[in-house]
Design an enzyme around this catalytic site. Sequence first.
Site, PDB file in Angstrom:
ATOM      1  N   GLU A   1      27.910 -47.098  40.944  1.00 36.45           N
ATOM      2  CA  GLU A   1      26.884 -48.128  40.806  1.00 36.45           C
ATOM      3  C   GLU A   1      27.347 -49.317  39.985  1.00 36.45           C
ATOM      4  OE1 GLU A   1      26.164 -44.901  40.709  1.00 36.45           O
ATOM      5  OE2 GLU A   1      24.674 -44.689  42.295  1.00 36.45           O
TER       6      GLU A   1
ATOM      7  N   HIS B   1      14.854 -38.233  38.313  1.00 34.97           N
ATOM      8  CA  HIS B   1      14.672 -38.966  39.568  1.00 34.97           C
ATOM      9  C   HIS B   1      13.273 -39.546  39.706  1.00 34.97           C
ATOM     10  CE1 HIS B   1      18.409 -36.977  40.685  1.00 34.97           C
ATOM     11  NE2 HIS B   1      18.465 -37.699  41.778  1.00 34.97           N
TER      12      HIS B   1
END
Lengths: 339, 417, 326
Positions: free
Chosen positions: C60, C129
């Site tokens: 990322e 998450h």
Amino acid sequence: MAGTAVPRPRTRRRGLDAERAEEYRGWLRQMILIRRFEEKAGEAYSLGKIGGFCHLYIGQEAVAVGSLAALRADDYITCSYREHGHALARGLSPRAVMAELFGKAAGTSGGKGGSMHLFDASLGFLGGHGIVAGHIPLATGMAFAIKYRNTDQVAVCYFGEAAVNNGAFHEALNMAALWKLPVVYVCENNRYGMGTALERASAIYDISERACSYDMANEVVDGQDVLVMHAAMERAVERARADKHPTLLEVRTYRFMGHSMSDPIHGHYRTREEVEDQRKRDPIAVWSQRLIEEGIMDQAGVKALDKEIVDEVEDAYRFADEAPEPAMEELYSDVYKES
Amino acid sequence: MATRVVMEALSPTMEEGRLVEWKKQEGEAVAVGDVLAEVETDKAVMELVARAAGTLLKQVVPAGATVPVSEPVALIGEPGEAVDNGKPTPAQKQQGTQPAPGPPPAPAAEAERAAASAPAAAAPTPEGRVKASPLARRIAAERGIDLGALAGSGPEGRVVLRDLEQAPAAAPTHAGGPPAPHPILRTPEGAAFTDVPLNQLRKTIARRLVQSIGPIPTFYLTTEVDMERAWDAREALKTLGDGPKVSFNDIILKAVAAALRQHPACNAWWQDDHIRYWHEVHVSMAVAIEDGLITPVIRNTDLKSLREIAAESLDLAERARERRLKPEEYTGGTFSVSNLGMLDIDEFTAVINPPEAGILAVGRIVEKPVVHEGQLTVRRRLRLTMSCDHRVIDGATGARFLKTLKAMLENPLAMVW
Amino acid sequence: MPTLTYRDALNHALREEMARDPDVFLMGEEVGVYQGAYKVSRGLLDEFGPMRVVDTPITELGFAGVGIGAAMVGLRPVIEFMTWNFALLAIDQLVNNAAKMRYMSNGQVGVPAVFRGPGGAALQLAAQHSQAFESFYAHVPGLKVVMPATPADAKGLLKSAIRDDNPVVFIEGEMLYNLKGEVPEGEHVVPLGKADVKRAGRDVTIVCHSKTVAVALKAADELADDGVEAEVLDLRTIRPLDTEAVLASVARTHRCVVAEEGWPFAGVGAQVVDTIQREAFDELDAPVLRVTGADVPMPYNKQLEKAAKVDPAKVIAAVHSVLYRD
């Protein structure tokens, strides 16, 4: 290992090319300009005219000068926060750079960037960046843009050896090799990340070997010899421009000053003897000696050049000192671009 | 022209540095980058390097000296060049003082809006503050409704919009009505305290007294003085008729000045990096005024007659109470006297008035039994306490001064001896 | 007007903008061959080829930085994060590089990039998450933060974000991808920085964004049965915040509840409340209340998770409180 950072040059020494005498003298000029500029910046810092952090490039001049001389005007350059020398070697004016250090409106970033954030988009000089390794993906992205547009430009990224232990370095190099991007990573190994010696921070000594993980071309370069630096950079740039292959150059050099202006020259992390030993291979002395030996310049010529540069740096200092402060409205400008 | 080597800011917070050791001596050749001296900063011992090449012409300061940043420490130039002391000319000095940029402009609209939305003050009722929502307050004010007359239906009786919907509209309030009394002037019965805002004078006193009791290492010396002869002397002066009335305080001021003349070590200022011993004696006298105190100064106290001191102290005290003193009349004292005898205080310790190094606290003259010349007898006695800034005055120094002062008060002619 | 899912509305926006401007490209994990982890990029690889729909390694920080570098020299990347939970690895690139480049370079170098992906909780994905990070990014001058709640807004706002010359953090809702709604065809552009009244009402304003818009609308339906007319104001853009719309609505209703999915401390709602108390103090008939996710890491257990999330009942309770209807 300590004190043996500079390897023997790999290239066999040959005579200089007399036809390139003007270019050779230009390199010496740039190196002396950086040296005198940085000395003056140090002086200005000590007088409180420059604030914040100020990282001097003294000792590493041959790296910026030799490598940037191998680039084209349309190539992209990003640097770390020790970038005064690269800016000057790329052709940013000493006046504008000094004014930026002074935080003045006439500075390269209008006084809003400072020592660590020099920019000149018209010269492809896309910043000094203050987060160690944070700019390595940026250069990779510029190389991606070059590939995307199918031009033959090259992106170059300068960083210190301490950056190679950071994830950003590995993520960027992996993508550059995976996608065959035209980028040259120039790791200026000056042996210390602030006060931490390379061998106290890195599991392997030869930074060039890091490139092997990504099957990337690499080379160890003597950064104190501008001629050697230039030749290595020419090879890497050609590999990027023609073959679309990235390169990692590990350039062995040495910083003669402290990490920043608030760091002593040797401190606890290196000895006075080591610094003095390294100063014996001052890149400016090495190159001016070479030019004299080869009859391209004489002692008097070097002295006259130095004098001329001292005057130029004095002019930059005066200019910066007298330049106006940014207007207070600038506080809120350029946070966003108004659409 | 020689190049000045200045004390450099070798750390971001460094304001001065101590030159630990010279590494280059006068007459030695220096190159750019050579270490000239070792400097101890607030953080570490650093090297001061040469930024010019030539010969070290002069070490402006010796090893061990502490030098502010940007002040000269050495000169570098050609051998034989004439040198000054390296002090900058006024023009050079100016270079270092760029005007600091002003404060950033506040987002003006925001500040204005903030001011405009300040809540309208509701009239307090005898029961206390009326709780009402901001909206209810605004509408009540517009319609002239007395919020205190409404029963609030919100939490804890908060008046909210729906409570106003049935309320009768009253006559609009007049903006030009009588002003609310100042809270200071009203003393609610049974109140535990009254909050009074600080005025500027009180703030200044607080700041300076904190400045005193905090960082000034003070100690106190007390002595008791026999005042019989001073009493007699004052009575005798009274019979002279003309001229101002001489108070005991005037006599003490005169005696203090005369004693300071003999003990200049107590007539001094602490100046952070140095002590200033005054050759002149200017005694400050603390005067209580309506909402504070002030210390007018009798200049050259030691050179003035008692009669002059009496006239001047009377005039200064009067004008102090009227707040008509000029700044130069209450600054520049070299030692202070504070007297609470008229308020029946036996003895007290006074707070030093910096940068002065000492203050004398004068109690009341009290008749009490003492042994005098081997006899138990009643004598008029006065207790004096001196507060000393130990950075300037040591115990014995202060004690010797007090001893002289005591001797003068006990034998007033000693003042003019 | 065709009915599309939120997912396809985003897909249309990407396709139209990539067709319109050759400098626009999409980069991220699984955006190409896999057709997008949430199928937002379905069909784009075939249409635009691998140079414009770029599959990246799971890196990322690296590909966010690559996108920023490309934007610095004039491309207009759309960087997809598989979720904003993973984007924390890249937050240095967004905060230190994207947000500051224009300022540090005195306007010489901008970063016209969009960073997009789903944020907030889905169902039982547990603590790492299930996070709403809009307040992190909205805190930073130099970034814009956009959060569409409907398919039409998803398309119109994404087109505006791609055309904007500033770095835009574009947070979608994982639970919204299947939401259906009418979406105008072709050139449908919703300006950034403009809130939208999703339902008009005179008694109370419910300020919301992203997933809480649906929650607020459901609460408003139930409140209407009870005789309370709630106005549902969808912020759509968190930064720049449409303070004008918020204040205008509160001036009409005099009571306000702010609902958001994220944690309470220093959340987006705190900023909204600050604006209201500062600039509409005299309009308020009650303190502004906030309804937020619980101040805990998201638990896995279904019942606990439900208790941690904003729902219509919590919004209704807050509305009753500001109406003094206990």
